[in-house]
Design an enzyme around this catalytic site. Structure first.
Site, PDB file in Angstrom:
ATOM      1  N   LYS A   1      18.429  12.542 -49.864  1.00 44.02           N
ATOM      2  CA  LYS A   1      17.387  11.755 -49.255  1.00 44.02           C
ATOM      3  C   LYS A   1      17.802  11.175 -48.117  1.00 44.02           C
ATOM      4  O   LYS A   1      19.062  10.897 -47.877  1.00 44.02           O
ATOM      5  CB  LYS A   1      17.444  10.401 -50.382  1.00 44.02           C
ATOM      6  CG  LYS A   1      16.302   9.254 -50.362  1.00 44.02           C
ATOM      7  CD  LYS A   1      16.425   8.410 -50.947  1.00 44.02           C
ATOM      8  CE  LYS A   1      15.208   7.464 -51.014  1.00 44.02           C
ATOM      9  NZ  LYS A   1      15.125   6.311 -52.159  1.00 44.02           N
TER      10      LYS A   1
ATOM     11  N   SER B   1      10.553   5.773 -54.131  1.00 51.92           N
ATOM     12  CA  SER B   1      10.820   6.288 -52.745  1.00 51.92           C
ATOM     13  C   SER B   1      11.269   7.530 -52.526  1.00 51.92           C
ATOM     14  O   SER B   1      11.131   8.218 -51.554  1.00 51.92           O
ATOM     15  CB  SER B   1      11.315   5.093 -51.845  1.00 51.92           C
ATOM     16  OG  SER B   1      12.906   4.982 -52.433  1.00 51.92           O
TER      17      SER B   1
ATOM     18  N   SER C   1      13.055   3.936 -57.667  1.00 49.38           N
ATOM     19  CA  SER C   1      12.906   4.973 -56.684  1.00 49.38           C
ATOM     20  C   SER C   1      13.616   6.386 -57.297  1.00 49.38           C
ATOM     21  O   SER C   1      13.320   7.028 -56.326  1.00 49.38           O
ATOM     22  CB  SER C   1      13.214   4.484 -55.442  1.00 49.38           C
ATOM     23  OG  SER C   1      12.330   3.664 -54.850  1.00 49.38           O
TER      24      SER C   1
END
Lengths: 449, 97
Positions: free
Chosen positions: A58, A133, A157
């Site tokens: 990420k 996210s 997330s």
């Protein structure tokens, strides 16, 4: 055999047995990325690897010498000068970073649409969101663009995009994994965790990345343990708590059908079901959005365009909204009514779980009230988007671990079963997940791209 | 609770965000709606409940006081938008506004 179909544990075994080389492994994933990344927008940066086990990270996690934008315009040219602790630990296990995964700006969002670099698409349906996210991290694993990925989870997330994309996602207990090098969003909630193709993979990656770290003082000293008497084939002796508050108004009937079938399967595997109550669930989203936004407003004050990054005007709309909300709730005259009030309700939410866990070993329910929604559907109504976090924020506030395991489809889209464990007891939810996974075929379903 | 435009302007100043007129209007409406939802917390009786700020229960986690390698000056300045003779160039403190 398609190399990119293999799980992490299968890949390691195949490399040991010399079924293919690391160079062949990397070239297979590079080829796959070349085929699908332009339509998915899962990776913002692709690194030309030819050795090691290729994984996605990420883009909010710092990688030395590799651009790390957090999905924000404000960090469009930021190149970290050090690795996050989790990155150093993965490198020590012969992992190579093949891609930096797209995400909602500074991990703020439930759909992946808040990235300054365009939304990621759901590999199961390109007109739908992948969740957020950790949008790119989930889409990349679902689309076989990497062996596994790392995401971060503050209020869902990792688990929610894992559920939306049909992969396994684990949010460890708060304090299990060092946060050093992950850009801080809400410091009392943030955790790094894996998104993987199997539950066994999630266990292995957690073992690699967890453990004490002198750079994160909230990281606990005790190591992760695997209990020898854990559940392996049957769930006989396991007490599964089903919270009645997780099956109320707002839960999509098709999702409910899939989740109830999965719970029945747990019972068929020998588990004993018990109804439990988490009475403060209805206050969790309100509590979360005050605590999270307050911590966000404080953490993002560091973006002053002096040491790194550009002007604060480059923050996107959702980031500004949360900074505003948090600044308000911490401001003089409102601090006690909002911030302290939310922190008190947080205690009640935490106690709800402690009481429920007196009657059970794990708690199960849906990860999200619906499957992945259409791109653009909720962008104009922030509150509507926040309410989608109703099942993922309570465990985050309590600091307990949560696992999303593929458990079926509703309207052709993947659904994840949410397994919640006691604080620092990832072992039990992982072993329940493993038993469930071995008894079902859901994790073998792949999107047709 | 409802946030007036004046309150939103004050919060934006505290947060060091230069918001446009249309942003101020939008956030006034959206934050009011969000805060009205959050106001349901007032229904919960919490007078005898202690707040939770950290779930680990850890406090005063010290590290040994010893000198260890850290970022070089070059690395620390690598991402600085402006630098001068090995220093960050900052905004003026007294000339602002």
């Amino acid at each position: 055999m398609d190399i990119t179909d293999l799980t992490l544990t299968q890949t390691i075994k195949a490399l040991e047995n010399k079924q293919f080389t690391e160079a062949e492994l990397n070239s297979a994933y590079q080829k796959r990325i070349g085929q699908v990344n332009s339509s998915l927008n899962a990776f913002l940066e692709v690194i030309d690897t030819n050795s090691g086990i290729p994984v996605g990270i990420k883009d909010i996690i710092s990688t030395k010498g590799i651009k790390t934008t957090a999905g924000s315009k404000i960090l469009s040219s930021y190149i970290p000068q050090y690795n996050a602790t989790v990155i150093d630990r993965l490198i020590a296990q012969n992992v190579s970073i093949i891609g930096k995964a797209n995400n909602d700006e500074f991990a703020m969002g439930s759909s992946g649409e808040n990235s300054a670099y365009g939304p990621t698409k759901n590999p199961w349906d390109l007109t739908r969101v992948p969740g957020g996210s950790s949008s790119g991290s989930a889409a990349a694993v679902a689309a076989n663009m990497c062996v596994f990925s790392l995401g971060t989870d503050t209020g869902g997330s990792i688990r929610q995009p894992a559920s939306f994309c049909g992969v396994v996602g684990l949010k460890p207990s708060y304090g299990r994994v060092s946060r050093y090098g992950a850009m801080s969003m809400a410091s009392s909630l943030d955790q790094i965790g894996p998104l993987t193709k199997s539950v066994a993979d999630a266990r292995l990656v957690l073992d690699w990345i967890s453990g004490p770290d002198e750079y994160d003082s909230n990281c606990i000293k005790k190591r992760l343990t695997t209990n020898d008497s854990r559940f392996t084939k049957s769930l006989k002796g396991l007490r599964v708590g089903v919270p009645k508050e997780y099956f109320g108004v707002g839960l999509d009937p098709e999702v409910e059908r899939v989740i109830k079938a999965a719970i029945k399967q747990l019972a068929d595997l020998g588990a004993e079901l018990a109804e439990v109550s988490l009475p403060h669930t209805e206050y969790a989203v309100a509590t979360y959005y005050i605590i999270m936004a307050s911590e966000v407003s404080s953490n993002l004050a560091r973006f002053d365009a002096i040491r790194f990054g550009s002007d604060r005007g480059d923050f996107g709309a959702e980031v500004k909204r949360r900074i505003m909300l948090g600044t308000f709730s911490l401001s003089s005259g409102y601090y006690d009514a909002y911030f302290t009030k939310a922190a008190r309700v947080r205690t009640l939410i935490k106690q709800d779980f402690e009481k429920a866990f007196e009657k059970c070993d794990v708690i199960v329910g849906p990860v999200s009230p619906t499957v992945a929604w259409k791109l653009g559907e909720k962008v104009d109504d922030p509150l509507k988007m926040y309410l989608m976090d109703v099942y993922t924020v309570p465990p985050s506030l309590a600091g307990i671990p949560g696992l999303s395991v593929p458990c079926g489809f509703a309207d052709g889209m993947p659904v994840g079963l949410h397994l919640l464990g006691k604080y620092m007891d990832e072992d039990t939810i992982l072993s329940v997940g493993e038993v469930y996974e071995q008894a079902t075929k859901w994790h073998q379903e792949k999107p047709k791209l | 609770m409802k946030l007036t435009l004046e309150q939103v302007k004050k919060v934006a100043k505290l947060a060091k965000l230069n918001l446009s007129e249309s942003e101020l209007a939008k956030y006034s409406e959206q934050l009011s709606k969000i805060l009205s939802y959050i106001d349901q917390l007032n229904k919960v009786e919490t007078s005898k409940i202690d707040p939770t700020y950290n779930v680990t229960g850890l406090s005063n986690a010290f590290s040994p006081d010893e000198i260890r390698p850290s970022l070089t000056q070059k690395a620390a300045l690598f991402n600085a938008p402006q630098q001068d003779k090995g220093f960050f160039v900052t905004k003026g403190v007294f000339q602002e506004e």
